[in-house]
Scaffold this motif. Structure first.
Motif: not given
Lengths: 170, 170
Positions: A91-92, A95-97, A99-100, A102-104, B14, B17, B66, B84-85, B88-89, B92
């Motif tokens: 799950p970690v 969620e981390l992927g 986030w990646g 959407r933001h990177l 991710a 960063v 961030l 916002d980035a 959204e953590l 995570v």
């Protein structure tokens, strides 16, 4: 096995074990890439991990109880497996992927796989963890008729890669 | 703002960063502790972050988009806010904290807070992120009548701390 954390905070305790450039990458490669030997973890590393760094991170992950190392004896390669603590990182990583994504900056093929994993949610993560327990711990899945998550992720990746190739040749 | 990642993998992006000892700790303190100034981030650090490390991580988190830094002018302290980035953590950090609770040594009071956050699931995380957007970005919450997540977490923490104190004095 794990040094006493600096504080009682669960986030800090987790970051003390995982908070470096490469530990989660190594776990990712064992978990998603099914790479179980030092040589393939090194040679197939998309990010080009250095040999001494990989060796150090593997040692630490074994000491922390996230990986197990099966010593195969003289002349045979040691095989690494996920311990249950690492399997429970699904799950970690999901969620981390996400986030990646959407933001990177990310590639299409790997983005598709991260999306599939995230959007599948907890039911998919539970299925994947059951699959990993079978593969790494020898604990039979409760329902072997369920479709393989690893196969779904691989199919999505290959499909996206093929589409990228088709676009390139148009 | 962010260097080109080594690979197209969202997890790697991710980790590039966030994958160090202190970045998630700093985000945690701004997010959960509402610490917005360098001095309080340093002095109230449960893990005793060093001054030069905190300064470097804050600079990087601002450069990575961030955190934002409001320069208050001569003689006034700069205030840090979550972008916002970073908001959204929340999922995570919720999953990471839950993993920490289950696999590593933690204190009762902080464990209770991590449990509450995890067990609240996505509805609670969405509420918390809406609250953070209001507090850090000035975006009004869709439903201001919903109970404050920050208040719930704080109450759980104080309650567990009081119970720990009562046991100690019995």
């Amino acid at each position: 096995m794990v040094d006493e954390p600096r504080s009682g905070c669960p986030i800090n305790a987790a970051v003390e074990v995982l908070g470096n450039r490469w530990s989660l990458i190594v776990v990712r490669d064992v978990m998603f890439g099914d790479r179980r030997y030092f040589r393939e973890l090194l040679r197939e590393s998309e990010e080009g991990i250095a040999s001494n760094i990989l060796a150090a991170r593997l040692r630490e992950l074994v000491a922390a109880g996230l990986l197990t190392r099966a010593d195969a004896g003289a002349g045979r390669r040691a095989a690494y497996s996920l311990a249950d603590a690492a399997i429970e990182l699904v799950p970690v990583l999901a969620e981390l992927g996400w986030w990646g994504v959407r933001h990177l900056p990310t590639s299409e093929a790997l983005r598709v796989r991260a999306e599939l994993l995230y959007l599948g949610g907890r039911p998919l993560w539970d299925d994947f963890m059951a699959e990993l327990r079978e593969r790494h711990l020898g604990i039979a899945r409760p329902d072997p008729t369920r479709p393989s998550v690893a196969a779904q992720l691989e199919a999505a990746y290959l499909d996206a890669t093929a589409r990228a190739g088709a676009v390139g040749s148009a």
